[in-house]
Design a protein around this motif. Structure first.
Motif, PDB file in Angstrom:
ATOM      1  N   SER A  32      33.571  24.438  50.601  1.00 12.36           N
ATOM      2  CA  SER A  32      33.800  22.990  50.655  1.00 12.36           C
ATOM      3  C   SER A  32      34.587  22.487  49.449  1.00 12.36           C
ATOM      4  CB  SER A  32      32.473  22.242  50.760  1.00 12.36           C
ATOM      5  OG  SER A  32      31.653  22.513  49.641  1.00 12.36           O
ATOM      6  N   SER A  33      34.464  23.165  48.308  1.00 10.12           N
ATOM      7  CA  SER A  33      35.202  22.757  47.110  1.00 10.12           C
ATOM      8  C   SER A  33      36.659  23.208  47.164  1.00 10.12           C
ATOM      9  CB  SER A  33      34.555  23.348  45.860  1.00 10.12           C
ATOM     10  OG  SER A  33      34.709  24.762  45.841  1.00 10.12           O
ATOM     11  N   GLY A  34      36.949  24.175  48.046  1.00 13.24           N
ATOM     12  CA  GLY A  34      38.299  24.729  48.122  1.00 13.24           C
ATOM     13  C   GLY A  34      38.582  25.762  47.047  1.00 13.24           C
ATOM     14  N   LYS A  35      37.585  26.055  46.208  1.00  9.96           N
ATOM     15  CA  LYS A  35      37.767  27.000  45.111  1.00  9.96           C
ATOM     16  C   LYS A  35      37.233  28.379  45.504  1.00  9.96           C
ATOM     17  CE  LYS A  35      37.334  23.455  41.587  1.00  9.96           C
ATOM     18  NZ  LYS A  35      36.568  22.989  40.426  1.00  9.96           N
ATOM     19  N   TYR A  36      37.939  29.415  45.081  1.00 10.07           N
ATOM     20  CA  TYR A  36      37.544  30.792  45.339  1.00 10.07           C
ATOM     21  C   TYR A  36      37.383  31.527  44.019  1.00 10.07           C
ATOM     22  CZ  TYR A  36      38.978  30.132  50.201  1.00 10.07           C
ATOM     23  OH  TYR A  36      39.083  29.703  51.492  1.00 10.07           O
ATOM     24  N   PHE A  37      36.512  32.546  44.013  1.00 14.36           N
ATOM     25  CA  PHE A  37      36.372  33.415  42.850  1.00 14.36           C
ATOM     26  C   PHE A  37      37.478  34.462  42.879  1.00 14.36           C
ATOM     27  CE2 PHE A  37      31.951  32.042  43.480  1.00 14.36           C
ATOM     28  CZ  PHE A  37      31.659  31.596  42.204  1.00 14.36           C
ATOM     29  N   GLU A  38      37.846  34.971  41.708  1.00 14.76           N
ATOM     30  CA  GLU A  38      38.797  36.072  41.637  1.00 14.76           C
ATOM     31  C   GLU A  38      38.054  37.371  41.902  1.00 14.76           C
ATOM     32  OE1 GLU A  38      40.192  35.506  37.626  1.00 14.76           O
ATOM     33  OE2 GLU A  38      41.976  34.484  38.353  1.00 14.76           O
ATOM     34  N   ASN A  39      38.742  38.341  42.496  1.00 13.41           N
ATOM     35  CA  ASN A  39      38.170  39.665  42.717  1.00 13.41           C
ATOM     36  C   ASN A  39      38.442  40.517  41.489  1.00 13.41           C
ATOM     37  OD1 ASN A  39      37.198  39.255  45.339  1.00 13.41           O
ATOM     38  ND2 ASN A  39      39.207  39.637  46.207  1.00 13.41           N
ATOM     39  N   VAL A  40      37.382  40.954  40.841  1.00 13.61           N
ATOM     40  CA  VAL A  40      37.502  41.756  39.621  1.00 13.61           C
ATOM     41  C   VAL A  40      36.964  43.154  39.910  1.00 13.61           C
ATOM     42  CG1 VAL A  40      36.802  41.957  37.212  1.00 13.61           C
ATOM     43  CG2 VAL A  40      37.195  39.699  38.209  1.00 13.61           C
ATOM     44  N   THR A  41      37.747  44.165  39.579  1.00 13.08           N
ATOM     45  CA  THR A  41      37.290  45.538  39.776  1.00 13.08           C
ATOM     46  C   THR A  41      36.323  45.923  38.658  1.00 13.08           C
ATOM     47  OG1 THR A  41      37.917  47.852  39.853  1.00 13.08           O
ATOM     48  CG2 THR A  41      39.407  46.412  38.665  1.00 13.08           C
ATOM     49  N   PRO A  42      35.201  46.533  38.991  1.00 11.79           N
ATOM     50  CA  PRO A  42      34.269  46.971  37.952  1.00 11.79           C
ATOM     51  C   PRO A  42      34.783  48.175  37.167  1.00 11.79           C
ATOM     52  CG  PRO A  42      33.479  47.623  40.119  1.00 11.79           C
ATOM     53  CD  PRO A  42      34.696  46.779  40.342  1.00 11.79           C
ATOM     54  N   VAL A  43      35.813  48.824  37.675  1.00 11.19           N
ATOM     55  CA  VAL A  43      36.355  50.005  37.000  1.00 11.19           C
ATOM     56  C   VAL A  43      37.116  49.603  35.737  1.00 11.19           C
ATOM     57  CG1 VAL A  43      37.918  51.969  37.220  1.00 11.19           C
ATOM     58  CG2 VAL A  43      36.473  51.309  39.147  1.00 11.19           C
ATOM     59  N   THR A  44      37.997  48.583  35.862  1.00 16.33           N
ATOM     60  CA  THR A  44      38.812  48.187  34.713  1.00 16.33           C
ATOM     61  C   THR A  44      38.494  46.784  34.209  1.00 16.33           C
ATOM     62  OG1 THR A  44      40.543  47.237  36.102  1.00 16.33           O
ATOM     63  CG2 THR A  44      40.746  49.586  35.545  1.00 16.33           C
ATOM     64  N   GLY A  45      37.786  45.988  35.028  1.00 12.32           N
ATOM     65  CA  GLY A  45      37.493  44.608  34.645  1.00 12.32           C
ATOM     66  C   GLY A  45      38.649  43.663  34.882  1.00 12.32           C
ATOM     67  N   LYS A  46      39.703  44.159  35.524  1.00 16.96           N
ATOM     68  CA  LYS A  46      40.887  43.339  35.773  1.00 16.96           C
ATOM     69  C   LYS A  46      40.848  42.771  37.197  1.00 16.96           C
ATOM     70  CE  LYS A  46      43.850  45.925  32.657  1.00 16.96           C
ATOM     71  NZ  LYS A  46      45.089  46.699  32.518  1.00 16.96           N
ATOM     72  N   VAL A  47      41.502  41.606  37.341  1.00 18.39           N
ATOM     73  CA  VAL A  47      41.620  40.977  38.655  1.00 18.39           C
ATOM     74  C   VAL A  47      42.618  41.764  39.489  1.00 18.39           C
ATOM     75  CG1 VAL A  47      42.352  38.885  39.851  1.00 18.39           C
ATOM     76  CG2 VAL A  47      41.089  38.723  37.709  1.00 18.39           C
ATOM     77  N   PHE A  48      42.295  41.952  40.774  1.00 13.57           N
ATOM     78  CA  PHE A  48      43.246  42.607  41.670  1.00 13.57           C
ATOM     79  C   PHE A  48      43.448  41.771  42.903  1.00 13.57           C
ATOM     80  CE2 PHE A  48      39.113  44.388  42.699  1.00 13.57           C
ATOM     81  CZ  PHE A  48      39.068  44.347  44.072  1.00 13.57           C
TER      82      PHE A  48
END
Length: 48
Positions: A32-48
């Motif tokens: 409802s807010s229109g906001k999404y979380f980023e997908n972060v890999t647990p392997v490197t901690g970087k967003v993919f």
């Protein structure tokens, strides 16, 4: 040791969509807010 290819790169065994909606009442519903979380890999901690 196994080589790991990050999702979204050629040779990766895992694929993910850019964003996921909520599964409510048998269908996907956008937040409802229109906001999404980023997908972060647990392997490197970087967003993919």
């Amino acid at each position: 040791m196994t080589d790991y290819v990050a999702p979204g790169l050629p040779g990766s065994k895992a694929t993910y969509k850019a964003r996921y909606d909520h599964w409510i009442g048998g269908k996907y519903v956008a937040p409802s807010s229109g906001k999404y979380f980023e997908n972060v890999t647990p392997v490197t901690g970087k967003v993919f």
